[in-house]
Design an enzyme around this catalytic site. Sequence first.
Site: not given
Ligand code: NAD
Length: 297
Positions: A189, A202
């Site tokens: 991120s 985080y």
């Molecule tokens: P999202 O909520 O759609 O995806 C996160 C997923 O993590 C969930 O759908 C869930 O299936 C999984 N998860 C969480 N806890 C879990 C557990 N204990 N066991 C199994 N699965 C688990 O959100 P997203 O934003 O698409 O996140 C995906 C990745 O992108 C993450 O690593 C997040 O940190 C990263 N990210 C997101 C952003 C943003 O702005 N959305 C920015 C930077 C990084």
Amino acid sequence: MTDQYTFRNPVTAYEKVSPPKQHQEEPGLDSELTPLADLGEDTYRGTGRLEGRKAIVTGADSGIGAATAIAFAREGADVVLSYLPEEEKDAARIAGIIEAAGRKAIRVPADLKDKKACRDLVDKALSELGGIDILVNNAGKQVAQKDFADITDEQFDHTYKTNVYAMFWLTKAALPHLPAGSTIINSTSIQAYAPSATLVDYASTKAAINNFTKGLAAQLAPQGIRVNAVAPGPIWTPLQASDGQPTEELPEFGHATPLGRAGQPAELAPAYVFLASAESSYVVGETLNVNGGITSP
Ligand code: NAD
Ligand code: MG
């Protein structure tokens, strides 16, 4: 039809979302986001870049992972989808889209904070797909706390288990089965470099993921296994609507980026496809920033 190759202005390619204040219980559902996010359902066009490949994508039910899983399938890969049991509704929809592309979608609901669940996920991929050559460690937990004192020991532990330990356990379980040419892609991120005051736990996991990616990449390169990371900026996903941001800040989410808007999950998928595909054969230990123009090291 518009697809990811259509020439367009990135400022206006997507509507500038001002999500109304909303709150879901963790982990949140894509199907309950207002407005809905774009996962590329109607826009991602595959061109055979991952023909015959076999992928595990964690967090594949929603957000960035779901967009990646759809793109992988349309590029020709079979996909094992990892997610939490309470996300079955989102996962079933994504599996349907993958099957409509003519690829296998193996659904494996499990909590990856558990070491055995990580090993079982890899075993399931091996038995159902007959191998693995792409591992995307994308599942993540993000809970904003304005006051450091409100980060409980449990939150700290669960954030590290989900974001860092699961990546370690899955990589360890998959590695003996990965042939040369395989790729591991970790979701880090912008928070790895520019931590928000509300995301101390985080953001520090994301710095760890970045560093882990670079060290492991150096170790595995001689075996022909490439490890890279994608660093998203503010992307509209259920993570953000389930305490990932303070609720009152949601309407402004992503507005401070140079492009002036939050990104959509569909805009992340091409980065994962590039790093998974053999076309990135000389890209090793890299973090690909997909963040709307925020300055990153
Ligand atoms: P999202 O909520 O759609 O995806 C996160 C997923 O993590 C969930 O759908 C869930 O299936 C999984 N998860 C969480 N806890 C879990 C557990 N204990 N066991 C199994 N699965 C688990 O959100 P997203 O934003 O698409 O996140 C995906 C990745 O992108 C993450 O690593 C997040 O940190 C990263 N990210 C997101 C952003 C943003 O702005 N959305 C920015 C930077 C990084
Ligand atoms: Mg989800």
